[in-house]
Design an enzyme around this catalytic site. Structure first.
Site, PDB file in Angstrom:
ATOM      1  N   ALA A  66       0.845  -1.193   0.000  1.00  0.00           N
ATOM      2  CA  ALA A  66       0.000   0.000   0.000  1.00  0.00           C
ATOM      3  C   ALA A  66       0.880   1.242   0.000  1.00  0.00           C
ATOM      4  O   ALA A  66       2.060   1.181   0.336  1.00  0.00           O
ATOM      5  CB  ALA A  66      -0.909   0.003   1.225  1.00  0.00           C
ATOM      6  N   GLY A 112      -0.495  -5.113   0.949  1.00  0.00           N
ATOM      7  CA  GLY A 112      -1.733  -5.037   0.194  1.00  0.00           C
ATOM      8  C   GLY A 112      -1.652  -5.733  -1.155  1.00  0.00           C
ATOM      9  O   GLY A 112      -2.666  -6.174  -1.687  1.00  0.00           O
ATOM     10  N   GLU A 115      -2.270  -9.323  -0.391  1.00  0.00           N
ATOM     11  CA  GLU A 115      -3.690  -9.413  -0.028  1.00  0.00           C
ATOM     12  C   GLU A 115      -4.583  -9.365  -1.267  1.00  0.00           C
ATOM     13  O   GLU A 115      -5.589 -10.076  -1.341  1.00  0.00           O
ATOM     14  CB  GLU A 115      -4.043  -8.297   0.959  1.00  0.00           C
ATOM     15  CG  GLU A 115      -3.418  -8.523   2.332  1.00  0.00           C
ATOM     16  CD  GLU A 115      -3.607  -7.353   3.277  1.00  0.00           C
ATOM     17  OE1 GLU A 115      -4.148  -7.554   4.369  1.00  0.00           O
ATOM     18  OE2 GLU A 115      -3.192  -6.221   2.910  1.00  0.00           O
ATOM     19  N   GLU A 135       3.663  -5.929   7.423  1.00  0.00           N
ATOM     20  CA  GLU A 135       3.021  -4.820   8.134  1.00  0.00           C
ATOM     21  C   GLU A 135       3.503  -4.638   9.571  1.00  0.00           C
ATOM     22  O   GLU A 135       3.595  -3.505  10.058  1.00  0.00           O
ATOM     23  CB  GLU A 135       1.495  -5.010   8.124  1.00  0.00           C
ATOM     24  CG  GLU A 135       0.834  -4.658   6.793  1.00  0.00           C
ATOM     25  CD  GLU A 135       0.772  -5.826   5.827  1.00  0.00           C
ATOM     26  OE1 GLU A 135       0.038  -5.733   4.833  1.00  0.00           O
ATOM     27  OE2 GLU A 135       1.489  -6.833   6.061  1.00  0.00           O
TER      28      GLU A 135
END
Length: 260
Positions: A66, A112, A115, A135
């Site tokens: 992200a 992300g 994910e 993360e």
């Protein structure tokens, strides 16, 4: 429809959506998440599109995470809304899509990015791919479904280790874990995806959509997947695809599914 952060190619029943932010290693920001939602929704609503392939531009990254600069100063409430909105708009949306969506992981798939790949119905990776959920090294946890989908795909113990160490695994280890279905060279990644897509496209798109729904039901709290399977199985009997498929079988010919 034009996009700032995506490249779209639709041909021969396959929509290839390429995340195109190479200077940011295709990192997901708010605008890209919104564009992905619109592009995938449009492809899903296009009766000519039978399979969607999702990949990243360049040879370095699928999605390298992200865009941290967008949320580094968020409050607790803002962080909560960020995860909830992202999951609704993109990650859960992708998982529950009725059109098959394949992730072509062509490099780094971190945070992300992993994910997003895990939300797709299955994954192929190039041999240079690296995957992980880093993360906790930033003082946060995966917020786009990573703590849920990774254990479902590779098991609780391996997922716990990957999350807690913030480590990365290479494509071969991802293959051995069951995180990806195939590993290819960079050059063969998209052609292999297209080959698999071709096999999918020979079958009933209506039945495939109902199968996706039934498989996903097994992973939803409070939902009996067997009951969903029975309901969807029965519903298939009322479709034109079922009539064509069974007729073609009895007539010993290849089915020509209308997708209805």
């Amino acid at each position: 429809m034009s996009f700032q952060n995506l490249l779209i190619d639709i041909s021969n029943g396959i929509a290839t959506i390429t995340i195109n932010r190479p200077s940011k290693l295709n990192a997901l920001n708010k605008a890209t998440i919104e564009e992905l939602h619109e592009a995938i929704k449009s492809a899903n609503n296009d009766s000519q599109v039978k399979v969607i392939i999702l990949t990243g531009s360049g040879e370095k990254a699928f999605v390298a995470g992200a865009d941290i600069s967008e949320f580094a100063h968020f409050s607790v409430n803002e962080g909560d809304r960020l995860a909830a909105k992202g999951q609704e708009l993109l990650f859960d949306f992708v998982q529950n899509l009725s059109t098959p969506i394949i992730a072509a992981v062509n490099g780094f798939a971190l945070g992300g990015g992993l994910e997003l790949a895990m939300a797709c119905h299955f994954r192929l990776a190039s041999d240079n791919a690296k995957m992980g959920l880093p993360e906790v090294s930033l003082g946060v946890i995966p917020g786009y479904g990573g703590t849920q989908r990774l254990p479902q795909l590779i098991g609780k113990g391996r997922a716990m280790e990957l999350v807690m160490t913030a480590g990365m695994i290479n494509a071969e280890k991802a293959l051995s874990y069951g995180l990806v279905n195939y590993v290819t060279t960079q050059e063969e990644l998209l052609p292999t995806c297209h080959k698999i897509a071709g096999k999918i496209m020979r079958n009933s798109s209506v039945a495939i959509g109902k199968a996706i729904n039934a498989v996903n039901a097994n992973y939803k709290d409070g939902v009996n997947g067997f009951e969903t399977e029975i309901e969807n199985f029965g519903a298939c009997f009322g479709t034109e695809d079922f009539k064509e498929g069974t007729t073609a079988f009895l007539e010993k010919r290849q089915a020509n599914f209308p997708g209805k």
